[in-house]
Scaffold this motif. Structure first.
Motif, PDB file in Angstrom:
ATOM      1  N   GLN A 158       0.847  -1.182   0.000  1.00 31.10           N
ATOM      2  CA  GLN A 158       0.000   0.000   0.000  1.00 31.10           C
ATOM      3  C   GLN A 158       0.886   1.237   0.000  1.00 31.10           C
ATOM      4  OE1 GLN A 158      -3.519  -0.180  -0.170  1.00 31.10           O
ATOM      5  NE2 GLN A 158      -2.903  -2.299  -0.606  1.00 31.10           N
ATOM      6  N   ALA A 159       0.590   2.160  -0.902  1.00 28.20           N
ATOM      7  CA  ALA A 159       1.489   3.292  -1.155  1.00 28.20           C
ATOM      8  C   ALA A 159       1.773   4.107   0.109  1.00 28.20           C
ATOM      9  CB  ALA A 159       0.899   4.182  -2.239  1.00 28.20           C
ATOM     10  N   PHE A 160       0.738   4.386   0.891  1.00 30.52           N
ATOM     11  CA  PHE A 160       0.952   5.220   2.087  1.00 30.52           C
ATOM     12  C   PHE A 160       1.879   4.533   3.079  1.00 30.52           C
ATOM     13  CE2 PHE A 160      -0.372   6.328   6.449  1.00 30.52           C
ATOM     14  CZ  PHE A 160      -0.006   7.664   6.454  1.00 30.52           C
ATOM     15  N   PHE A 161       1.692   3.240   3.288  1.00 31.81           N
ATOM     16  CA  PHE A 161       2.538   2.509   4.223  1.00 31.81           C
ATOM     17  C   PHE A 161       3.972   2.401   3.699  1.00 31.81           C
ATOM     18  CE2 PHE A 161      -1.584   0.079   5.271  1.00 31.81           C
ATOM     19  CZ  PHE A 161      -2.013   1.153   6.039  1.00 31.81           C
ATOM     20  N   ILE A 162       4.115   2.202   2.394  1.00 35.17           N
ATOM     21  CA  ILE A 162       5.457   2.136   1.797  1.00 35.17           C
ATOM     22  C   ILE A 162       6.179   3.458   2.008  1.00 35.17           C
ATOM     23  CG2 ILE A 162       6.728   1.920  -0.372  1.00 35.17           C
ATOM     24  CD1 ILE A 162       4.493   0.047  -1.336  1.00 35.17           C
ATOM     25  N   PHE A 163       5.494   4.560   1.717  1.00 32.22           N
ATOM     26  CA  PHE A 163       6.100   5.881   1.916  1.00 32.22           C
ATOM     27  C   PHE A 163       6.498   6.087   3.371  1.00 32.22           C
ATOM     28  CE2 PHE A 163       5.337  10.326   3.192  1.00 32.22           C
ATOM     29  CZ  PHE A 163       6.342  10.947   2.465  1.00 32.22           C
ATOM     30  N   LEU A 164       5.625   5.718   4.288  1.00 34.14           N
ATOM     31  CA  LEU A 164       5.900   5.880   5.713  1.00 34.14           C
ATOM     32  C   LEU A 164       7.138   5.086   6.128  1.00 34.14           C
ATOM     33  CD1 LEU A 164       4.743   7.048   8.430  1.00 34.14           C
ATOM     34  CD2 LEU A 164       3.580   4.868   8.689  1.00 34.14           C
ATOM     35  N   MET A 165       7.236   3.841   5.682  1.00 31.00           N
ATOM     36  CA  MET A 165       8.341   2.985   6.102  1.00 31.00           C
ATOM     37  C   MET A 165       9.640   3.341   5.405  1.00 31.00           C
ATOM     38  SD  MET A 165       6.437  -0.715   6.340  1.00 31.00           S
ATOM     39  CE  MET A 165       4.903  -0.899   7.237  1.00 31.00           C
ATOM     40  N   VAL A 166       9.562   3.835   4.166  1.00 30.38           N
ATOM     41  CA  VAL A 166      10.782   4.273   3.482  1.00 30.38           C
ATOM     42  C   VAL A 166      11.441   5.400   4.252  1.00 30.38           C
ATOM     43  CG1 VAL A 166      11.603   5.524   1.450  1.00 30.38           C
ATOM     44  CG2 VAL A 166      10.199   3.499   1.160  1.00 30.38           C
ATOM     45  N   GLN A 167      10.647   6.360   4.684  1.00 33.12           N
ATOM     46  CA  GLN A 167      11.205   7.473   5.456  1.00 33.12           C
ATOM     47  C   GLN A 167      11.804   6.990   6.771  1.00 33.12           C
ATOM     48  OE1 GLN A 167      11.344  10.374   3.830  1.00 33.12           O
ATOM     49  NE2 GLN A 167      10.317   9.191   2.236  1.00 33.12           N
ATOM     50  N   PHE A 168      11.189   6.003   7.357  1.00 30.97           N
ATOM     51  CA  PHE A 168      11.691   5.472   8.624  1.00 30.97           C
ATOM     52  C   PHE A 168      13.001   4.717   8.409  1.00 30.97           C
ATOM     53  CE2 PHE A 168      11.874   3.362  12.617  1.00 30.97           C
ATOM     54  CZ  PHE A 168      11.074   4.089  13.477  1.00 30.97           C
ATOM     55  N   ILE A 169      13.050   3.877   7.367  1.00 29.14           N
ATOM     56  CA  ILE A 169      14.261   3.096   7.105  1.00 29.14           C
ATOM     57  C   ILE A 169      15.435   4.004   6.756  1.00 29.14           C
ATOM     58  CG2 ILE A 169      15.283   1.406   5.515  1.00 29.14           C
ATOM     59  CD1 ILE A 169      12.560   0.059   5.355  1.00 29.14           C
ATOM     60  N   LYS A 170      15.164   5.083   6.043  1.00 35.34           N
ATOM     61  CA  LYS A 170      16.251   6.010   5.692  1.00 35.34           C
ATOM     62  C   LYS A 170      16.867   6.665   6.921  1.00 35.34           C
ATOM     63  CE  LYS A 170      14.848   7.200   0.981  1.00 35.34           C
ATOM     64  NZ  LYS A 170      14.374   8.274   0.070  1.00 35.34           N
ATOM     65  N   GLY A 171      16.143   6.670   8.024  1.00 34.26           N
ATOM     66  CA  GLY A 171      16.680   7.226   9.258  1.00 34.26           C
ATOM     67  C   GLY A 171      17.546   6.261  10.039  1.00 34.26           C
ATOM     68  N   ILE A 172      17.652   5.006   9.562  1.00 32.17           N
ATOM     69  CA  ILE A 172      18.486   3.992  10.224  1.00 32.17           C
ATOM     70  C   ILE A 172      19.837   3.942   9.525  1.00 32.17           C
ATOM     71  CG2 ILE A 172      18.684   1.543  10.802  1.00 32.17           C
ATOM     72  CD1 ILE A 172      15.629   1.401  10.771  1.00 32.17           C
ATOM     73  N   PRO A 173      20.948   4.041  10.247  1.00 33.28           N
ATOM     74  CA  PRO A 173      22.284   4.037   9.607  1.00 33.28           C
ATOM     75  C   PRO A 173      22.493   2.798   8.744  1.00 33.28           C
ATOM     76  CG  PRO A 173      22.452   4.620  11.926  1.00 33.28           C
ATOM     77  CD  PRO A 173      21.043   4.183  11.710  1.00 33.28           C
ATOM     78  N   SER A 174      22.998   3.009   7.538  1.00 36.21           N
ATOM     79  CA  SER A 174      23.249   1.894   6.626  1.00 36.21           C
ATOM     80  C   SER A 174      24.410   1.024   7.085  1.00 36.21           C
ATOM     81  CB  SER A 174      23.528   2.426   5.219  1.00 36.21           C
ATOM     82  OG  SER A 174      24.654   3.302   5.232  1.00 36.21           O
ATOM     83  N   GLU A 175      25.209   1.515   8.051  1.00 37.85           N
ATOM     84  CA  GLU A 175      26.325   0.715   8.571  1.00 37.85           C
ATOM     85  C   GLU A 175      25.827  -0.574   9.219  1.00 37.85           C
ATOM     86  OE1 GLU A 175      27.749   4.761   7.964  1.00 37.85           O
ATOM     87  OE2 GLU A 175      25.998   3.918   8.991  1.00 37.85           O
ATOM     88  N   LEU A 176      24.593  -0.556   9.721  1.00 38.50           N
ATOM     89  CA  LEU A 176      24.043  -1.775  10.302  1.00 38.50           C
ATOM     90  C   LEU A 176      23.888  -2.858   9.233  1.00 38.50           C
ATOM     91  CD1 LEU A 176      21.269  -0.321  12.665  1.00 38.50           C
ATOM     92  CD2 LEU A 176      23.455  -1.304  13.320  1.00 38.50           C
ATOM     93  N   ASP A 177      23.448  -2.464   8.059  1.00 40.02           N
ATOM     94  CA  ASP A 177      23.311  -3.424   6.954  1.00 40.02           C
ATOM     95  C   ASP A 177      24.673  -3.993   6.566  1.00 40.02           C
ATOM     96  OD1 ASP A 177      21.156  -1.659   7.188  1.00 40.02           O
ATOM     97  OD2 ASP A 177      20.504  -2.073   5.145  1.00 40.02           O
ATOM     98  N   GLN A 178      25.655  -3.104   6.459  1.00 42.71           N
ATOM     99  CA  GLN A 178      26.986  -3.538   6.042  1.00 42.71           C
ATOM    100  C   GLN A 178      27.611  -4.478   7.069  1.00 42.71           C
ATOM    101  OE1 GLN A 178      29.058   0.153   5.431  1.00 42.71           O
ATOM    102  NE2 GLN A 178      27.636   0.854   3.837  1.00 42.71           N
ATOM    103  N   SER A 179      27.407  -4.174   8.340  1.00 42.56           N
ATOM    104  CA  SER A 179      27.959  -5.049   9.386  1.00 42.56           C
ATOM    105  C   SER A 179      27.311  -6.429   9.335  1.00 42.56           C
ATOM    106  CB  SER A 179      27.725  -4.419  10.761  1.00 42.56           C
ATOM    107  OG  SER A 179      28.365  -3.170  10.856  1.00 42.56           O
ATOM    108  N   ALA A 180      25.983  -6.457   9.101  1.00 45.53           N
ATOM    109  CA  ALA A 180      25.297  -7.737   9.024  1.00 45.53           C
ATOM    110  C   ALA A 180      25.752  -8.539   7.813  1.00 45.53           C
ATOM    111  CB  ALA A 180      23.790  -7.505   8.966  1.00 45.53           C
ATOM    112  N   MET A 181      25.993  -7.867   6.691  1.00 40.94           N
ATOM    113  CA  MET A 181      26.446  -8.575   5.495  1.00 40.94           C
ATOM    114  C   MET A 181      27.859  -9.118   5.673  1.00 40.94           C
ATOM    115  SD  MET A 181      24.881  -6.317   2.350  1.00 40.94           S
ATOM    116  CE  MET A 181      23.104  -6.288   2.066  1.00 40.94           C
ATOM    117  N   ILE A 182      28.696  -8.401   6.405  1.00 40.82           N
ATOM    118  CA  ILE A 182      30.040  -8.899   6.701  1.00 40.82           C
ATOM    119  C   ILE A 182      29.954 -10.178   7.521  1.00 40.82           C
ATOM    120  CG2 ILE A 182      32.152  -8.398   8.003  1.00 40.82           C
ATOM    121  CD1 ILE A 182      31.823  -5.475   7.173  1.00 40.82           C
ATOM    122  N   ASP A 183      28.937 -10.266   8.369  1.00 38.04           N
ATOM    123  CA  ASP A 183      28.746 -11.466   9.192  1.00 38.04           C
ATOM    124  C   ASP A 183      28.084 -12.605   8.420  1.00 38.04           C
ATOM    125  OD1 ASP A 183      29.900 -10.247  11.369  1.00 38.04           O
ATOM    126  OD2 ASP A 183      27.994  -9.507  12.172  1.00 38.04           O
ATOM    127  N   GLY A 184      27.773 -12.387   7.128  1.00 38.04           N
ATOM    128  CA  GLY A 184      27.231 -13.457   6.307  1.00 38.04           C
ATOM    129  C   GLY A 184      25.755 -13.370   6.009  1.00 38.04           C
TER     130      GLY A 184
END
Length: 285
Positions: A158-184
């Motif tokens: 649903q477009a409204f929920f997608i927009f809401l969550m995109v803004q929220f995810i962008k506020g989370i540091p991407s370093e968390l993703d990179q650290s998790a990918m380094i761990d496999g």
């Protein structure tokens, strides 16, 4: 009277005036709901002859007559249909929207901005524009008179929920993703184990809104459901009114009052997440 006492008195009067104003405005906002609840205990002839919220004679039998509906179907069936439709639609809308939002916010692919803009533009598209084409499609594939046209599209995001969550995810540091990918971890594991728990306020906010919208939905069930045993609460309340005979308004208001209980329960339990999800979704780290 000293200057300090005068100032305290002035602040006290301002607070009293503010609270009185809020109470008065709140009463006018809640009056329709209070009127409906009060009328659920009145006789039909008393309902439209007085504006008083206090019944002259409390009639609990309105709830019994309303719940029985007719000899073939009771309101337990309609409440069951509404919960089935609302819960499945809410789960589909929230989970799919979260996954799509993760793709837009974290995965860089060709046309990301274009497809995100197309998704965002659908927010401005009235449902009445797509209502007829959708009905024709669902009729041709044999989904009319089932819950499938009401539930399956919710699993496409649903477009409204997608927009809401995109803004929220962008506020989370991407370093968390990179650290998790380094761990496999792969991308889906990063979403499921790292990001999804962190966007809980946005997820719960979307869940609340989706529950409200689906529970109150009238047009969708009216289009696709024809069998009385498949009716949701909103449809059943409408069909309760019979313009050809005398309408039992006391029973209608009684069932309308019962239909508010799930809405109030969800709001009371999750109200703190509504403001938190909407506010923090606009913040960026």
């Amino acid at each position: 009277m000293t200057k300090m006492q005068t100032r305290k008195l002035h602040l006290l009067l301002n607070d009293a005036a503010f609270h009185c104003g809020v109470i008065i405005l709140g009463f006018f906002m809640l009056y329709p709901i209070l009127w409906m609840i009060a009328n659920s205990f009145k006789e039909t002839r008393e309902i439209f002859n007085t504006v008083s919220l206090i019944p002259k004679d409390f009639r609990l039998d309105n709830y019994l007559r309303g719940w029985k509906y007719n000899n073939a179907t009771t309101f337990a069936t309609f409440f069951g249909n509404s919960f089935f439709y609302t819960i499945l639609s809410t789960l589909g809308a929230v989970l799919s929207s979260a996954l799509v939002a993760y793709g837009f916010a974290r995965i860089h692919f060709r046309g990301n901005g274009f497809w995100y803009s197309c998704m965002f533009l659908t927010l401005m598209l009235p449902y009445q524009v797509v209502m007829v084409p959708q009905f024709i499609i669902f009729q041709k594939i044999g989904w009319v008179n089932t819950f499938l046209p009401l539930i399956v599209p919710q699993f496409c995001g649903q477009a409204f929920f997608i927009f809401l969550m995109v803004q929220f995810i962008k506020g989370i540091p991407s370093e968390l993703d990179q650290s998790a990918m380094i761990d496999g971890c792969n991308k889906f594991t990063v979403f499921a184990r790292i990001l999804f728990p962190l966007i809980k306020p946005a997820v719960i906010t979307s869940t609340i809104f989706s529950f409200y919208w689906r529970w109150d939905d009238f047009l969708g069930p009216l289009l696709y459901l024809n069998r009385p045993r498949s009716f949701t609460v909103s449809l059943a309340l409408r069909m309760f009114s019979d313009p050809m005979t005398s309408t039992d308004w006391g029973a209608i208001f009684a069932m309308g009052t019962l239909s508010l209980i799930p809405v109030f329960a969800v709001f009371i339990v999750f109200q703190k997440y509504i403001v938190q999800g909407l506010v923090t979704s606009g913040l960026k780290g």
